[in-house]
Design an enzyme around this catalytic site. Sequence first.
Site, PDB file in Angstrom:
ATOM      1  N   ASN A 271      25.968  45.361  43.024  1.00 54.82           N
ATOM      2  CA  ASN A 271      26.672  45.719  41.803  1.00 54.82           C
ATOM      3  C   ASN A 271      25.673  45.888  40.655  1.00 54.82           C
ATOM      4  O   ASN A 271      24.573  45.356  40.713  1.00 54.82           O
ATOM      5  CB  ASN A 271      27.686  44.626  41.454  1.00 54.82           C
ATOM      6  CG  ASN A 271      28.950  44.736  42.281  1.00 54.82           C
ATOM      7  OD1 ASN A 271      29.442  45.826  42.523  1.00 54.82           O
ATOM      8  ND2 ASN A 271      29.464  43.607  42.718  1.00 54.82           N
TER       9      ASN A 271
ATOM     10  N   CYS B 187      32.379  47.999  49.005  1.00 47.52           N
ATOM     11  CA  CYS B 187      32.931  46.799  48.389  1.00 47.52           C
ATOM     12  C   CYS B 187      34.079  46.343  49.281  1.00 47.52           C
ATOM     13  O   CYS B 187      34.552  47.101  50.132  1.00 47.52           O
ATOM     14  CB  CYS B 187      33.420  47.119  46.979  1.00 47.52           C
ATOM     15  SG  CYS B 187      34.131  45.745  46.056  1.00 47.52           S
ATOM     16  N   HIS B 188      34.528  45.119  49.109  1.00 46.72           N
ATOM     17  CA  HIS B 188      35.658  44.656  49.918  1.00 46.72           C
ATOM     18  C   HIS B 188      36.928  44.484  49.091  1.00 46.72           C
ATOM     19  O   HIS B 188      37.878  43.856  49.527  1.00 46.72           O
ATOM     20  CB  HIS B 188      35.314  43.335  50.629  1.00 46.72           C
ATOM     21  CG  HIS B 188      34.646  42.336  49.753  1.00 46.72           C
ATOM     22  ND1 HIS B 188      33.332  41.965  49.928  1.00 46.72           N
ATOM     23  CD2 HIS B 188      35.090  41.655  48.690  1.00 46.72           C
ATOM     24  CE1 HIS B 188      32.998  41.087  49.013  1.00 46.72           C
ATOM     25  NE2 HIS B 188      34.041  40.884  48.243  1.00 46.72           N
TER      26      HIS B 188
ATOM     27  N   HIS C  95      36.384  48.559  41.566  1.00 43.66           N
ATOM     28  CA  HIS C  95      36.963  47.452  40.801  1.00 43.66           C
ATOM     29  C   HIS C  95      38.049  47.901  39.830  1.00 43.66           C
ATOM     30  O   HIS C  95      38.634  47.060  39.138  1.00 43.66           O
ATOM     31  CB  HIS C  95      35.884  46.659  40.042  1.00 43.66           C
ATOM     32  CG  HIS C  95      35.011  45.844  40.938  1.00 43.66           C
ATOM     33  ND1 HIS C  95      34.089  44.942  40.451  1.00 43.66           N
ATOM     34  CD2 HIS C  95      34.911  45.777  42.283  1.00 43.66           C
ATOM     35  CE1 HIS C  95      33.455  44.367  41.463  1.00 43.66           C
ATOM     36  NE2 HIS C  95      33.943  44.872  42.582  1.00 43.66           N
TER      37      HIS C  95
ATOM     38  N   ARG D  92      47.109  31.113  29.033  1.00 44.08           N
ATOM     39  CA  ARG D  92      48.307  31.789  29.544  1.00 44.08           C
ATOM     40  C   ARG D  92      48.018  32.546  30.840  1.00 44.08           C
ATOM     41  O   ARG D  92      48.820  32.503  31.783  1.00 44.08           O
ATOM     42  CB  ARG D  92      48.829  32.748  28.477  1.00 44.08           C
ATOM     43  CG  ARG D  92      49.983  33.636  28.933  1.00 44.08           C
ATOM     44  CD  ARG D  92      50.380  34.572  27.802  1.00 44.08           C
ATOM     45  NE  ARG D  92      51.247  35.639  28.263  1.00 44.08           N
ATOM     46  CZ  ARG D  92      51.629  36.683  27.498  1.00 44.08           C
ATOM     47  NH1 ARG D  92      51.206  36.758  26.238  1.00 44.08           N
ATOM     48  NH2 ARG D  92      52.404  37.619  27.988  1.00 44.08           N
TER      49      ARG D  92
END
Length: 437
Positions: free
Chosen positions: A148, A170-171, A200, A270
Amino acid sequence: MAKVTFIGAGSTVFAKTLMGDLLSFPELDGLELSLMDIDPERLAVTETVARRLAETMGRHLTVTATTDRRRALDGAGYVISMIQVGGYRPATVIDFEIPKKYGLRQTIGDTLGIGGIMRALRTIPVLVDIARDIEELCPQALFINYANPMAMNQWALSRAVPAVRTVGLCHSVQGTARQLAHDLGIPYEELTYLCAGINHMAFYLRLEHNGEDVYPRLRRLVDEGRVPEWNRVRYDMMMRLGYFVTESSEHFSEYVPYFIRRDRPDLIERYRIPLDEYPRRCEEQIAGWQELRRSLEHGTLPAVYLSGEYAPLIIHSMETGTPRTVYANVPNRGLIPNLPDDCVVEVPCLVDRTGVQPTRVGALPVHLAALIQTNVNVQAVAVEAALTGKRDHVVHAAMLDPHTAAELTLDEITAMVDELLDAHRDWLPQFRQPGGR
């Protein structure tokens, strides 16, 4: 049998995963494995793991280990990169600690944001050097990159060394699909999907179980309060965008300006956003490597589990002709027409003996393309900075980053970038002159 070269083989735990998957295929018996790393101690551990794996799995495997990259690449059919330039210490620590002084917090910092930009600047020159060696020493090899920031790295490679065949893996696509199958209580093998976007930040455009759209079921999980608390960001975004994003909530929270806010600390609680998550993971990975080394010293090898990583599947398909579909990061070239033609997209690709063949997805829903474009803008300028050495473009990339721009003033951004470039000067000689253009 083909020669497979691992660059950055000292990433022993991940290397073990890929080697175990490769050795699981009877058709790849007799494989030649060349391991390369700049750290002799880590390299030696990975070499031991490779030999133990072959013995345990009953495979014939030729293993060589070297700190000489050109020797490792000579005659390779496949080159797998898993490098981390500058390492966790000091480089990644610097990427987190200096921005923190300015009030800019991160979770992972390896894909976008100031952490992703700095990692790209360190990594791209090394990947380009590797690719140029491939062009000379093994021009027919497929260069498979796991390092990355994926999209920036692949974009730079496609510009700087276009003759070298390369894909970024990527996985996140298959990994998120497994998570969604778990949330829905259905077998992963029965979930079918079409996914596309950028690494991503790709979205499941279709998500079905036995031909039925499962998005209504995912929305019911939200309505009934059954969303895993660590995944609140992505489920919230699904409700607003209509599509589920591939990368984890902790990753996605720093690609947009909505969640990590100095003026709204309540959002951190939150959404259960784990600030400084990547340094914690790095410490765990270091501990995992130490544990693996100790186990080898006692004559044992941890259990091997098939991971489903794409690199071994690609190698198997190209060696045997077995057709497969994988998700890979490749130059757009019209695959998604409402994203820039030269950016790197993550799309389904067909793989067989002829190689990796990207498929055209078509235009994304307009709001998804617009959100993705905010990240592509940062990638484009960071790649320009890495390839040209123009210091101002590093500042420009940070200015365009959605999270950074939401938190810092222009003066703060400039000062932070100057401090980061100075701290990373050993890896970034092209940016050593303060104020350079």
